[in-house]
Design an enzyme around this catalytic site. Structure first.
Site, short mmCIF file in Angstrom:
data_model
loop_
_atom_site.label_atom_id
_atom_site.label_comp_id
_atom_site.label_asym_id
_atom_site.label_seq_id
_atom_site.Cartn_x
_atom_site.Cartn_y
_atom_site.Cartn_z
N GLU A 185 -6.20 51.29 88.44
CA GLU A 185 -6.29 51.98 89.70
C GLU A 185 -5.22 51.64 90.51
OE1 GLU A 185 -10.32 51.54 91.04
OE2 GLU A 185 -10.17 52.19 92.99
N ARG A 186 -4.66 52.60 91.02
CA ARG A 186 -3.50 52.65 91.98
C ARG A 186 -2.41 52.02 91.28
NH1 ARG A 186 -6.24 56.56 94.78
NH2 ARG A 186 -8.29 55.44 95.78
N ASN A 228 -12.86 46.47 91.11
CA ASN A 228 -14.02 47.19 90.67
C ASN A 228 -14.07 46.90 89.27
OD1 ASN A 228 -14.06 48.61 93.20
ND2 ASN A 228 -12.33 50.12 92.62
N LYS A 305 -15.36 41.45 94.66
CA LYS A 305 -15.64 42.44 95.44
C LYS A 305 -17.28 43.13 95.54
CE LYS A 305 -14.16 47.50 96.33
NZ LYS A 305 -13.23 48.67 95.63
N GLU A 309 -17.74 50.05 98.90
CA GLU A 309 -17.11 51.23 98.06
C GLU A 309 -17.98 51.30 97.08
OE1 GLU A 309 -12.95 50.93 97.44
OE2 GLU A 309 -12.74 51.74 99.67
N ASP A 388 -7.28 49.57 105.57
CA ASP A 388 -6.88 49.69 104.08
C ASP A 388 -5.59 49.86 103.90
OD1 ASP A 388 -7.36 49.68 101.65
OD2 ASP A 388 -8.54 51.54 101.31
N GLU A 410 -4.44 39.45 101.69
CA GLU A 410 -4.17 40.21 100.85
C GLU A 410 -3.20 41.46 101.30
OE1 GLU A 410 -7.65 41.88 98.65
OE2 GLU A 410 -6.42 43.85 97.99
N GLU A 416 0.23 52.39 97.33
CA GLU A 416 -0.68 53.19 97.46
C GLU A 416 -0.51 54.11 98.43
OE1 GLU A 416 -4.87 51.35 97.83
OE2 GLU A 416 -5.78 53.44 97.89
N GLU A 534 7.14 55.48 107.50
CA GLU A 534 6.31 55.73 108.43
C GLU A 534 6.59 56.77 109.39
OE1 GLU A 534 6.30 52.71 111.69
OE2 GLU A 534 4.24 53.11 112.43
C1 GCV Z 1 -9.68 49.00 93.85
C2 GCV Z 1 -8.81 51.29 98.57
C3 GCV Z 1 -8.31 51.80 97.17
C4 GCV Z 1 -9.07 51.40 96.09
C5 GCV Z 1 -9.62 50.01 95.96
C6 GCV Z 1 -10.05 49.52 97.26
C7 GCV Z 1 -10.18 48.04 97.27
O1 GCV Z 1 -9.96 51.84 98.78
O2 GCV Z 1 -8.39 52.92 97.38
O3 GCV Z 1 -8.56 52.10 94.98
O4 GCV Z 1 -10.39 49.70 94.83
O5 GCV Z 1 -9.13 49.87 98.36
O6 GCV Z 1 -9.18 47.26 97.71
O7 GCV Z 1 -11.00 47.41 96.83
#
Ligand code: GCV
Length: 840
Positions: A185-186, A228, A305, A309, A388, A410, A416, A534
């Site tokens: 993911e990402r 996730n 987590k 989401e 985020d 973090e 991303e 930016e």
């Molecule tokens: C892994 C953002 C990202 C998600 C990520 C989430 C997180 O929303 O787009 O891909 O999920 O952050 O940090 O949990």
């Protein structure tokens, strides 16, 4: 990944015609640990290095240290160190403090050295002059070896060394967001180095090499799966597979950790509940953790987590994050494990109509009241900003809101929201600002770097965590220059006082060698790149104006609005920005300690760069600089695109000074970035022009005299299409070849005869590989296949890219014809052509 070489006609001639020796191939696999042979002059100063290497103890970690020392010295100086177990003559000596004390009882050891810290010192052992690398722990010895080798690689003097280095925070981890099926993911650099088809990879060579890279920058933990989390990661049958990863990590001192899903006791354990306070659930976690430690005695711990989401969480049972965290932390505690509980908890179904709603408030609202309720082996992992990972956010107020709880910050190494490793964006510049930011907790000097190291409130633990997402691509992160971010994260996690300049110089020297021109040029590019990104993306703290509900890549200005995700900028025809003040807004500013609250609460004192994060203002509002907001939006986007174009010019000055393949690879990416910066610039400027109705004082926005829109060309087979959102194509429209196997778009050249540069702006989707051919009259001047991998299945801001044809001789009346051959669902889509008289 960008895999096509955009080298126009002139470019081909130049590359082929220079006649210089190509520099040797470099896949980037060794990153900053190349140990390339030093130039004669630099090598001379290491002539006096001892020829012997004595490692006083025997252990896997010290074996790594020994192997690394031999490998490094051999690579850089050509000499093979002679390994031994005791000091018989001058030697480089590696050992823990205890072993050094036994070998040299008279040597006064530094008293304050803790855990991973190390000491590099020139001293006598058994009457011989030695270079000692020592630490309380074996891992620190390894870190010392890497530090020593880094000095040699950069040509530093190592004679008469006496240097103590101590990490700022105890926990310096990276998180990988790898899925068990091998996707990430990402992740922007190929599949997972850990997982494949639901299992741990059979061949973990890359995982071991990654651990070595991490160790070289002092990273001591790595969470290998997505936050996730797939519950199967804790399946009993999976644990032996995890143990294999731990094995390849262990020799580099990297502790393995995994992300876990809170519902695991139910999903995996067949309980009818995952209520953290249910005794059966408590027992489930205890037993599971015990099983893990039986197989992985140095297991690091878990990342959670939850309630975020769509992830399950303690709220399902009316429990708090502290209830959930402590249950798991207590299972880990007897084994020395830690639990990172992420503060990224928010409601993504917020009512956007309610102007008091604010996602930015969530972390503080949820976690601040729980301060003091978390066990000592829990660390609250807090994203640096309240939203985020945007290109610009204020520091999260929660970082100053926990006094009796461990916390970690973090950061996101994987880009991303900052160009996904297709764009150059060196993040330590941003991270410096975050780590140095003084939150003024209780009216004292409390920079984030001290808070997260646990120094301010004397916490047992502190942490810096970076989301890395390296992949199977040989160079780990895709863009060769993106590795500066991984390197920079590690260096800052160890020493947050390092400046981004120092980091950029270090990294460039290690990666490209000590050629001053290269170091100076690359360092300058790196240092300018975050602000540049930016500039052409999101202005004044409005956040990255990207496609929030989709790719997080190209422009998508309205995608954040009128939905529950809460990344609103609230731009309308009168103004823009979120009112987060206490008096009239969401009161988010009130979550900061008083001095910072006052700073952000007042429209007079809010810094320009965060104005739109805290205030809603009319477009005519004047910034501290005296410029109106709308003119700033226009100017910064034009400046940003110009700066991106300048990266190409700067990089071109390095041809034949860096390895040829690398040169070409980076050049392709920078040229793409320069083109995509124009896509961003135009989308944002046009959108704000239309929305505000206020023209650009410099007359640039909406005026493109060099452009010929595809929809205005003479079309055969091609049909005109609307692109949505409209601002992501020039004029809101493009053309597509839908009904036939080949189409043409042509126009007559009516300008003065000369040499021109032609940019063909087209859309490259990932669901087809269309072919384009360019003719001037009967002359075939170029052709290419649209086979890049952008996150897009339709024409728009993610897929918009350009082909540059340089050195094109044109005369008035010439017919310029573009032939498009569609493939799959990609209909050879075109946006426009731009013709510029060549400056050469
Ligand atoms: C892994 C953002 C990202 C998600 C990520 C989430 C997180 O929303 O787009 O891909 O999920 O952050 O940090 O949990």
């Amino acid at each position: 990944m960008l895999r096509r070489l955009h080298i126009g006609i002139l470019g081909v001639l130049l590359l082929g015609g220079w006649g210089l020796e190509p520099l040797h191939a470099d896949t980037g696999q060794d990153a900053w640990l190349r140990y390339a042979s030093l130039e004669a002059a630099a090598r001379a100063q290491y002539e006096s290095l001892p020829a012997n290497l004595v490692v006083l103890e025997d252990s896997p970690l010290l074996n790594s240290a020994q192997g690394e020392m031999i490998r490094g010295v051999k690579g850089m100086t050509g000499k093979t160190l002679l390994a031994g177990k005791s000091v018989q003559e001058r030697a480089i000596v590696l050992g823990t403090l205890a072993a050094i004390h036994a070998a040299a009882p008279g040597l006064a050891l530094p008293s304050a050295l803790e855990a991973d810290g190390f000491w590099l010192v020139t001293a006598q052992v058994r009457g011989f002059d030695c270079l000692i690398v020592t630490s309380p722990r074996e891992r620190g010895v390894l870190y010392g070896v890497f530090a020593l080798l880094s000095k040699v690689a950069r040509g530093d003097n190592v004679a008469g060394l006496n240097e103590v280095r101590q990490p700022s925070a105890a926990l310096r981890w990276v998180d990988q967001w790898d899925n068990l099926n091998g996707s990430i993911e990402r992740g922007y650099a190929g599949p997972s180095i850990f997982f494949e088809k639901g299992s741990v990879r059979a061949d973990l060579t890359r995982a071991g090499e990654y651990a070595r890279l991490l160790a070289s920058i002092g990273i001591n933990g790595c969470t290998i799966n997505n936050v996730n989390a797939d519950p199967r990661i804790l399946d009993d049958g999976f644990l032996p597979q995890l143990a294999r990863v731990a094995d390849v990590f262990r020799v580099w001192g990297v502790q393995l950790a995994v992300s876990v899903d809170l519902s695991s006791p139910k999903v995996l354990g067949n309980l009818d509940s995952f209520d953290p306070l249910d005794p059966r659930v408590i027992e489930w976690w205890r037993t599971k953790v015990e099983k893990i430690y039986r197989q992985i005695p140095d297991f690091g711990g878990f990342v959670v987590k939850a309630d975020s989401e769509g992830r399950s969480g303690p709220s399902s049972y009316g429990r708090t994050p502290a209830d959930a965290a402590n249950v798991i932390a207590r299972a880990l505690k007897p084994h020395g494990g830690v639990l990172f509980y992420r503060a990224f908890v928010y409601d993504h179904h917020l009512d956007w109509r309610n102007l008091k709603n604010d996602r930015a408030r969530a972390a503080y609202d949820i976690f601040h009241p729980l301060d003091g309720k978390f066990d000592d082996n829990v660390i609250i992992q807090i994203k640096y900003g309240p939203i985020d990972f945007q290109a610009r956010e204020p520091v999260s107020p929660l970082l100053g809101g926990l006094e009796k709880t461990n916390e970690g910050v973090e950061l996101q190494i994987t880009q991303e929201y900052t160009g996904q490793q297709r764009h150059l964006c060196f993040l330590p510049t941003m991270w410096n600002g975050i780590l140095d930011f003084d939150l003024r907790v209780n009216g004292h000097t409390t920079p984030v770097k001290d808070l997260v190291a646990g120094k301010v409130f004397h916490r047992p633990s502190g942490a810096l965590v970076g989301v890395a997402n390296v992949g199977m691509d040989a160079n780990w992160l895709g863009h060769p220059l993106a590795m500066a971010n991984l390197y920079g994260f590690g260096r800052l996690a160890w020493n947050p006082n390092l400046s981004s300049e120092m980091i950029a110089e270090e990294w460039t020297g290690l990666t490209f060698g000590t050629d001053r021109v290269v170091v100076k040029t690359v360092t300058a590019m790196l240092l300018a790149s975050w602000r540049t990104y930016e500039n052409y993306t999101g202005p004044l703290g409005a956040q990255t104006l990207t496609d929030i509900t989709g790719s997080h890549y190209g422009p998508g200005i309205e995608s954040s609005e009128r939905n529950g995700w809460g990344q609103w900028h609230r731009a309308d025809h009168e103004g823009i920005g979120m009112d987060r003040t206490v008096a009239t807004g969401t009161s988010f500013a009130g979550q900061y300690p008083p001095a910072i609250r006052d700073l952000y609460d007042s429209i007079q004192t809010t810094p320009d760069e965060l104005l739109l994060f805290f205030q809603h203002v009319p477009y005519t509002f004047r910034l501290h600089s005296g410029k109106t907001v709308i003119q700033y939006i226009y100017d910064s986007h034009y400046e940003g695109a110009e700066q991106a174009a300048d990266f190409v010019r700067q990089w071109k000055s390095l041809e034949h000074r860096v390895p040829d393949e690398l040169y070409a690879d980076v050049l392709v990416r920078l040229e793409y970035q320069a083109g995509h910066a124009i896509v961003w610039r135009d989308a944002i400027c046009n959108w704000f022009l239309r929305t505000s109705g206020i023209p650009d004082a410099k007359g640039r926005v909406g005026n493109h005299p060099d452009r010929i829109e595809a929809e205005e060309m003479h079309l055969k087979g091609y049909s005109v299409m609307d692109v949505t959102p409209w601002e992501n194509a020039s004029g809101g429209k493009g053309i597509e070849c839908v009904k036939t196997s080949a189409c043409t778009a042509s126009f007559r050249f009516e300008r003065a005869a000369g040499i021109y540069e032609m940019n063909v702006q087209y859309f490259d989707q990932n669901n087809g590989e269309s072919k384009f051919r360019i003719f001037v009259g009967d002359r075939h001047v170029d052709e290419w296949i649209a086979n890049d991998h952008f996150p897009a299945t339709r024409p728009g801001g993610d897929s918009s890219t350009r082909r540059r044809i340089s050195g094109l001789a044109l005369r008035p009346g010439d017919e310029i014809r573009i032939e498009g051959i569609p493939d799959g669902a990609e209909h050879a889509p075109l946006d426009y052509v731009e013709l510029r008289a060549s400056t050469k």
